[in-house]
Design an enzyme around this catalytic site. Structure first.
Site, PDB file in Angstrom:
ATOM      1  N   GLY A 139       0.713  -5.133   0.839  1.00 62.11           N
ATOM      2  CA  GLY A 139      -0.488  -5.246   0.005  1.00 62.11           C
ATOM      3  C   GLY A 139      -0.193  -5.845  -1.365  1.00 62.11           C
ATOM      4  N   ALA A 186       0.861  -1.184   0.000  1.00 64.79           N
ATOM      5  CA  ALA A 186       0.000   0.000   0.000  1.00 64.79           C
ATOM      6  C   ALA A 186       0.895   1.231   0.000  1.00 64.79           C
ATOM      7  CB  ALA A 186      -0.897  -0.017   1.229  1.00 64.79           C
ATOM      8  N   GLU A 245      -0.298  -9.465  -0.773  1.00 61.11           N
ATOM      9  CA  GLU A 245      -1.715  -9.800  -0.532  1.00 61.11           C
ATOM     10  C   GLU A 245      -2.513  -9.818  -1.837  1.00 61.11           C
ATOM     11  OE1 GLU A 245      -1.999  -6.663   2.416  1.00 61.11           O
ATOM     12  OE2 GLU A 245      -2.529  -8.158   3.927  1.00 61.11           O
ATOM     13  N   GLU A 290       4.851  -5.143   7.038  1.00 55.67           N
ATOM     14  CA  GLU A 290       4.076  -4.126   7.761  1.00 55.67           C
ATOM     15  C   GLU A 290       4.569  -3.935   9.190  1.00 55.67           C
ATOM     16  OE1 GLU A 290       2.780  -6.516   5.814  1.00 55.67           O
ATOM     17  OE2 GLU A 290       1.090  -5.727   4.647  1.00 55.67           O
TER      18      GLU A 290
HETATM   19  N1  CO8 Z   1       4.593   3.269  -0.593  1.00 56.80           N
HETATM   20  C1  CO8 Z   1       4.983   4.455  -1.117  1.00 56.80           C
HETATM   21  N2  CO8 Z   1       6.146   4.601  -1.782  1.00 56.80           N
HETATM   22  C2  CO8 Z   1       6.935   3.515  -1.907  1.00 56.80           C
HETATM   23  C3  CO8 Z   1       6.589   2.276  -1.380  1.00 56.80           C
HETATM   24  C4  CO8 Z   1       5.346   2.160  -0.704  1.00 56.80           C
HETATM   25  N3  CO8 Z   1       4.896   1.014  -0.224  1.00 56.80           N
HETATM   26  N4  CO8 Z   1       7.590   1.405  -1.657  1.00 56.80           N
HETATM   27  C5  CO8 Z   1       8.520   2.074  -2.331  1.00 56.80           C
HETATM   28  N5  CO8 Z   1       8.139   3.360  -2.501  1.00 56.80           N
HETATM   29  C6  CO8 Z   1       8.864   4.434  -3.158  1.00 56.80           C
HETATM   30  C7  CO8 Z   1      10.013   4.931  -2.329  1.00 56.80           C
HETATM   31  O1  CO8 Z   1       9.583   5.860  -1.362  1.00 56.80           O
HETATM   32  C8  CO8 Z   1      10.894   5.536  -3.379  1.00 56.80           C
HETATM   33  O2  CO8 Z   1      10.382   6.806  -3.725  1.00 56.80           O
HETATM   34  P1  CO8 Z   1      11.332   8.100  -3.833  1.00 56.80           P
HETATM   35  O3  CO8 Z   1      12.256   7.765  -4.983  1.00 56.80           O
HETATM   36  O4  CO8 Z   1      10.398   9.211  -4.101  1.00 56.80           O
HETATM   37  O5  CO8 Z   1      12.076   8.172  -2.542  1.00 56.80           O
HETATM   38  C9  CO8 Z   1      10.708   4.616  -4.582  1.00 56.80           C
HETATM   39  O6  CO8 Z   1       9.470   3.931  -4.343  1.00 56.80           O
HETATM   40  C10 CO8 Z   1      11.802   3.590  -4.721  1.00 56.80           C
HETATM   41  O7  CO8 Z   1      11.923   2.908  -3.477  1.00 56.80           O
HETATM   42  P2  CO8 Z   1      13.312   2.753  -2.713  1.00 56.80           P
HETATM   43  O8  CO8 Z   1      14.224   3.912  -2.974  1.00 56.80           O
HETATM   44  O9  CO8 Z   1      13.007   2.459  -1.276  1.00 56.80           O
HETATM   45  O10 CO8 Z   1      13.899   1.456  -3.447  1.00 56.80           O
HETATM   46  P3  CO8 Z   1      14.867   0.336  -2.857  1.00 56.80           P
HETATM   47  O11 CO8 Z   1      15.245  -0.507  -4.015  1.00 56.80           O
HETATM   48  O12 CO8 Z   1      15.943   0.967  -2.031  1.00 56.80           O
HETATM   49  O13 CO8 Z   1      13.958  -0.508  -1.844  1.00 56.80           O
HETATM   50  C11 CO8 Z   1      11.985  -1.684  -1.137  1.00 56.80           C
HETATM   51  C12 CO8 Z   1      12.887  -1.264  -2.320  1.00 56.80           C
HETATM   52  C13 CO8 Z   1      12.731  -2.691  -0.244  1.00 56.80           C
HETATM   53  C14 CO8 Z   1      10.750  -2.371  -1.753  1.00 56.80           C
HETATM   54  C15 CO8 Z   1      11.558  -0.448  -0.299  1.00 56.80           C
HETATM   55  O14 CO8 Z   1      11.061   0.540  -1.188  1.00 56.80           O
HETATM   56  C16 CO8 Z   1      10.519  -0.708   0.730  1.00 56.80           C
HETATM   57  O15 CO8 Z   1      10.839  -1.238   1.780  1.00 56.80           O
HETATM   58  N6  CO8 Z   1       9.245  -0.303   0.458  1.00 56.80           N
HETATM   59  C17 CO8 Z   1       8.185  -0.406   1.423  1.00 56.80           C
HETATM   60  C18 CO8 Z   1       7.708  -1.833   1.566  1.00 56.80           C
HETATM   61  C19 CO8 Z   1       6.619  -1.900   2.603  1.00 56.80           C
HETATM   62  O16 CO8 Z   1       6.820  -1.640   3.778  1.00 56.80           O
HETATM   63  N7  CO8 Z   1       5.417  -2.310   2.165  1.00 56.80           N
HETATM   64  C20 CO8 Z   1       4.287  -2.499   3.051  1.00 56.80           C
HETATM   65  C21 CO8 Z   1       3.417  -1.280   3.034  1.00 56.80           C
HETATM   66  S1  CO8 Z   1       2.074  -1.433   4.195  1.00 56.80           S
HETATM   67  C22 CO8 Z   1       0.905  -2.351   3.357  1.00 56.80           C
HETATM   68  O17 CO8 Z   1       1.093  -2.760   2.254  1.00 56.80           O
HETATM   69  C23 CO8 Z   1      -0.386  -2.634   4.092  1.00 56.80           C
HETATM   70  C24 CO8 Z   1      -1.477  -3.101   3.127  1.00 56.80           C
HETATM   71  C25 CO8 Z   1      -2.789  -2.948   3.811  1.00 56.80           C
HETATM   72  C26 CO8 Z   1      -3.979  -3.122   2.862  1.00 56.80           C
HETATM   73  C27 CO8 Z   1      -5.281  -2.832   3.574  1.00 56.80           C
HETATM   74  C28 CO8 Z   1      -6.504  -2.862   2.670  1.00 56.80           C
HETATM   75  C29 CO8 Z   1      -7.844  -2.693   3.423  1.00 56.80           C
END
Ligand code: CO8
Length: 259
Positions: free
Chosen positions: A110, A65, A113, A133
């Protein structure tokens, strides 16, 4: 269909949906989730489409998400809005036509999921699955604690949900999360090929098979087997059953009417 966060195209009888927010690793924003639901609706109602594929980029299926969008939400907002909208998050689970997830790169939170809501997952050899998460102060919110546990068992699911550890494609295949691994460069082509194969079968029978497998998650074994038996019996009312079995006996390919 004009969308901003996804791309849609048809490849013969297959509806292909590509998540397309490359700068955010396909983070599932409200807009993306809403557009995905609309695209699924459109392919579901298009008689020319027999199977749907959802994919992302080689780097990310979806990294979860959109954290930036949700970080300041209050409890009341999350609760009253059911997170971001009516039932869009679960839309893929209501699709009657088969939906294949073609997952390359990150499928996190997500994103994992969403992949698990599809009917099966084909994984690129660089795929990574995780429920991170817990590392950002919350828990999975769209079935991660439930579906992952059913796919891979309690021990792995618990470890992943408690630590955020990611599974690579090989581990995901061993654990039964994905049906098979494909070189990432061939992933979408292979997914479309499998989807085409499904779309060329008898549609009512395909829908019956999907419904019957899904029943295994919702009921007891005895009730599930009974449900399967009733659908099996009813397939004998179809011209496509006659065609399929006659074609076998006559050593020719079947020509299904309802597809
Ligand atoms: N949300 C928003 N932006 C994101 C997300 C995200 N989930 N993941 C990556 N991005 C963005 C980064 O902020 C970055 O943007 P910017 O260049 O503007 O800084 C760009 O994408 C590239 O990401 P990274 O620089 O971090 O890239 P890396 O290669 O260093 O890392 C990762 C890749 C490991 C995937 C890292 O980006 C990461 O850890 N992302 C977050 C993963 C995460 O925690 N996901 C879980 C989110 S919570 C969730 O999904 C709950 C779902 C609930 C659903 C409910 C429905 C009812």
């Amino acid at each position: 269909m004009a969308f901003e966060t996804i791309l849609t195209e048809t490849r013969g009888p297959v509806g292909l949906i590509t998540l397309n927010r490359p700068k955010a690793l396909n983070a599932l924003s409200k807009q993306l989730v809403t557009e995905l639901a609309a695209a699924l609706d459109a392919f579901e109602t298009d008689d020319a489409i027999g199977c749907i594929v959802i994919t992302g980029s080689e780097r990310a299926f979806a990294a979860g998400a959109d954290i930036k969008e949700m970080k300041d939400k209050t409890f009341v907002e999350a609760f009253l809005q059911n997170f971001i909208g009516p039932n869009d998050w679960e839309r893929v689970t209501h699709t009657r036509k088969p939906v294949i997830a073609a997952v390359a790169g990150y499928a996190l939170g997500g994103g994992c999921e969403l992949a698990m809501m599809c009917d099966f997952i084909l994984a690129g050899d660089n795929a990574r699955f995780g429920q991170p998460e817990i590392t950002i102060g919350t828990i999975p919110g769209s079935g991660g604690t439930q579906r992952l546990t059913r796919f891979v068992g309690k021990s792995k699911a618990m470890e992943m949900c408690l630590t955020g550890r990611q599974m690579d494609a090989a581990e995901a295949e061993r654990a039964g999360l994905v049906s098979r691994i494909i070189p990432v460069a061939d992933l979408v082509e292979e997914a479309v090929k499998v989807a085409t194969q499904i779309a060329n079968l008898s549609r009512p029978v395909v829908l019956m098979a999907k419904e019957a497998v899904n029943r295994a998650y919702e009921t007891t074994l005895a009730e599930g087997v009974k449900f399967e038996r009733r659908l099996f019996h009813s397939s004998f009312a179809l011209e496509d059953q006659k065609e399929g079995m006659n074609a076998f006996a006559e050593k020719r390919p079947p020509n299904f009417k309802h597809r």
